[in-house]
Design an enzyme around this catalytic site. Structure first.
Site, short mmCIF file in Angstrom:
data_model
loop_
_atom_site.label_atom_id
_atom_site.label_comp_id
_atom_site.label_asym_id
_atom_site.label_seq_id
_atom_site.Cartn_x
_atom_site.Cartn_y
_atom_site.Cartn_z
N CYS A 84 0.76 -1.29 0.00
CA CYS A 84 0.04 -0.01 -0.08
C CYS A 84 0.87 1.36 -0.02
O CYS A 84 0.24 2.38 -0.24
CB CYS A 84 -1.08 0.07 1.23
SG CYS A 84 -2.05 -1.37 1.19
N HIS A 139 -3.65 7.19 3.48
CA HIS A 139 -3.95 6.05 3.03
C HIS A 139 -5.40 5.63 3.37
O HIS A 139 -5.74 5.62 4.72
CB HIS A 139 -3.18 4.81 3.64
CG HIS A 139 -3.26 3.43 3.03
ND1 HIS A 139 -3.71 3.20 1.73
CD2 HIS A 139 -3.33 2.37 3.65
CE1 HIS A 139 -3.88 1.86 1.68
NE2 HIS A 139 -3.69 1.60 2.63
N ASN A 151 -10.11 -0.09 0.10
CA ASN A 151 -8.83 0.04 0.19
C ASN A 151 -8.37 -0.31 -1.33
O ASN A 151 -8.50 -1.55 -1.36
CB ASN A 151 -8.30 -0.79 1.47
CG ASN A 151 -6.85 -0.59 1.56
OD1 ASN A 151 -6.18 -0.28 0.35
ND2 ASN A 151 -6.36 -1.26 2.45
O1 UT7 Z 1 -3.81 -1.50 3.62
C1 UT7 Z 1 -3.31 -2.05 4.82
C2 UT7 Z 1 -4.34 -3.19 5.06
N1 UT7 Z 1 -5.34 -3.18 5.83
C3 UT7 Z 1 -5.64 -2.47 6.87
O2 UT7 Z 1 -5.46 -1.48 7.21
C4 UT7 Z 1 -6.73 -3.03 7.83
C5 UT7 Z 1 -6.71 -2.83 9.25
N2 UT7 Z 1 -7.28 -3.43 10.16
C6 UT7 Z 1 -8.95 -2.91 10.14
O3 UT7 Z 1 -9.49 -2.32 9.26
C7 UT7 Z 1 -9.80 -3.52 11.27
O4 UT7 Z 1 -8.93 -4.28 11.90
C8 UT7 Z 1 -10.95 -4.41 10.50
C9 UT7 Z 1 -11.82 -3.50 9.74
C10 UT7 Z 1 -10.21 -5.47 9.43
C11 UT7 Z 1 -11.70 -5.14 11.69
O5 UT7 Z 1 -12.17 -4.18 12.50
P1 UT7 Z 1 -11.98 -4.55 14.39
O6 UT7 Z 1 -12.52 -3.34 14.67
O7 UT7 Z 1 -10.40 -4.67 14.28
O8 UT7 Z 1 -12.44 -5.94 14.32
P2 UT7 Z 1 -12.17 -7.22 15.01
O9 UT7 Z 1 -10.88 -7.84 13.70
O10 UT7 Z 1 -11.72 -7.10 16.24
O11 UT7 Z 1 -13.35 -8.31 14.82
C12 UT7 Z 1 -14.39 -7.86 15.81
C13 UT7 Z 1 -15.44 -8.86 15.34
C14 UT7 Z 1 -15.13 -10.41 15.27
O12 UT7 Z 1 -15.79 -11.33 15.82
P3 UT7 Z 1 -15.69 -11.72 17.53
O13 UT7 Z 1 -14.33 -12.72 17.22
O14 UT7 Z 1 -15.43 -10.53 17.93
O15 UT7 Z 1 -16.86 -12.69 17.62
C15 UT7 Z 1 -14.78 -10.46 13.84
O16 UT7 Z 1 -14.97 -12.26 13.54
O17 UT7 Z 1 -16.10 -8.61 13.99
C16 UT7 Z 1 -16.09 -10.07 13.37
N3 UT7 Z 1 -15.97 -9.58 11.88
C17 UT7 Z 1 -17.20 -9.23 11.36
N4 UT7 Z 1 -18.21 -9.15 11.42
C18 UT7 Z 1 -19.21 -8.94 10.49
C19 UT7 Z 1 -15.11 -9.49 10.98
N5 UT7 Z 1 -15.12 -9.32 9.72
C20 UT7 Z 1 -16.61 -9.10 9.78
C21 UT7 Z 1 -17.55 -8.68 8.83
N6 UT7 Z 1 -18.72 -8.70 8.97
N7 UT7 Z 1 -17.24 -8.36 7.58
#
Ligand code: UT7
Length: 330
Positions: free
Chosen positions: A114, A257, A287
């Site tokens: 990225c 970004h 993204n």
């Molecule tokens: O270019 C650089 C590359 N990437 C990034 O910059 C991404 C950086 N990270 C993020 O943007 C965030 O961490 C995410 C958007 C990917 C995730 O958000 P989060 O607030 O960190 O959520 P989490 O990973 O802590 O997940 C929370 C819950 C989980 O369930 P449990 O384990 O708490 O029961 C996930 O399984 O949300 C669940 N979850 C979803 N639920 C519905 C993960 N993806 C989804 C989804 N829909 N698409």
């Protein structure tokens, strides 16, 4: 006479097909509400099956060349930042060269995930101010839909396809790139599950076993990457400001970004940049990896948020880890 590297034309191209959060609700166990709240993304663009990164990049490059009012034959080098090259080799940059008719250019790809577009700008800046080159085309382009696991809700909701391009040219006026900084930390590469694609290279060729385990698709530990982005982008932005001896208060527009609205807002807050000076389009495109900052810069110029004379701060981070920042006087 001092030499500077100035962006004299930008262009961007997004595929027409829109994939909304509601569409994704029908594909994986997710909801519009979850995606909006956690990422700020509302929809993203998806390229047709027969479209590759160079196809989007050529469209963006043509628009940038038109804005710059140059002949493609004036371009001496083409740098394409991407993690979704058309092929491992030839480089995507060579396909772009053919597509725009820049027959006198050298062409190569940049692999810095990225952060790739700002790596390209940094390189272009160095080559131009040293007097080696006068005109360089820098492109960030991705067709992410081909490397996303469409059954993995943790990643498939986040990414989109698109490309942006900038014509960078030498000038004696003190404008253009005032400071540029790039960095990386390969310690993070050891854990490919943090952010990357395990299979497909010489470490792990694509086999049917690898495909069965989706190892040829993007893997990411979102929570860890989130924390790293919120820390690394403000640090990178500060470095460019320090290099140019400029206060953050003088910045007219911050373009971080576009990965997640919460990361973007946290970066703005940490730097002390008011919300109205932070550019956001992650809601529309998700993204687009190496393409986010140049698509956003092009849009900001088109919609008047970035005007001639403005001080623009671009900042990004990505897999590797890699990061970078560029301070521009438009
Ligand atoms: O270019 C650089 C590359 N990437 C990034 O910059 C991404 C950086 N990270 C993020 O943007 C965030 O961490 C995410 C958007 C990917 C995730 O958000 P989060 O607030 O960190 O959520 P989490 O990973 O802590 O997940 C929370 C819950 C989980 O369930 P449990 O384990 O708490 O029961 C996930 O399984 O949300 C669940 N979850 C979803 N639920 C519905 C993960 N993806 C989804 C989804 N829909 N698409």
């Amino acid at each position: 006479m001092d030499r500077y590297a100035s962006i004299i034309g930008t262009g961007s191209y997004l595929p027409e097909t829109v994939l909304t959060n509601f569409d994704l609700e029908k594909m994986v166990d997710t909801s519009d509400e979850w995606i909006r709240q956690r990422t700020g993304i509302v929809e993203r663009r998806i390229a047709e099956d027969d479209i590759a990164t160079s196809d989007l990049s050529v469209q963006a490059a043509r628009l940038a060349i038109k804005k710059a009012q140059i002949d493609p034959l004036e371009i001496e080098m083409i740098l394409v930042a991407t993690v979704t090259p058309d092929t491992f080799f030839p480089s995507t940059a060579c396909y772009v060269q053919k597509g725009i008719g820049a027959k006198k250019a050298s062409a190569m790809d940049i692999s810095a995930a990225c952060a790739g577009f700002l790596y390209g700008l940094d390189l272009a800046n160095g080559l131009i101010i040293s007097g080696q080159y006068d005109t360089i085309l820098v492109v960030g382009g991705e067709v992410f839909n081909k490397i996303v696991d469409w059954n993995d809700r943790n990643t498939c909701v986040l990414f989109g396809d698109g490309a942006g391009a900038a014509v960078v040219q030498s000038t004696e006026e003190p404008k253009g790139i005032l400071a540029s900084y790039i960095g990386s930390d390969g310690d993070y590469a050891a854990d490919i599950s943090l952010l990357g694609i395990p299979a497909g290279g010489s470490r792990m060729p694509v086999t049917s076993e690898a495909i069965d385990q989706n190892l040829n698709k993007i893997q990411m530990n979102g929570r860890e990457v989130f924390k790293l982005g919120v820390r690394l982008m403000p640090e990178a932005a500060e470095r460019a400001l320090q290099k140019a001896n400029v206060s953050v208060d003088d910045v007219d527009l911050l373009i971080p970004h576009q990965a997640n609205l919460r990361i973007i807002e946290a970066v703005g807050q940490r730097l002390g940049v008011p919300r109205e000076k932070v550019y956001v389009n992650v809601d529309k495109y998700g993204n687009t990896s190496a393409a986010t900052v140049i698509i956003a810069l092009d849009e900001a110029i088109q919609d008047g948020r970035a005007k001639p004379g403005d001080l623009i701060l671009l900042v990004t981070f990505g897999a590797g880890l890699t990061w970078g920042s560029t301070l521009l006087r438009l």
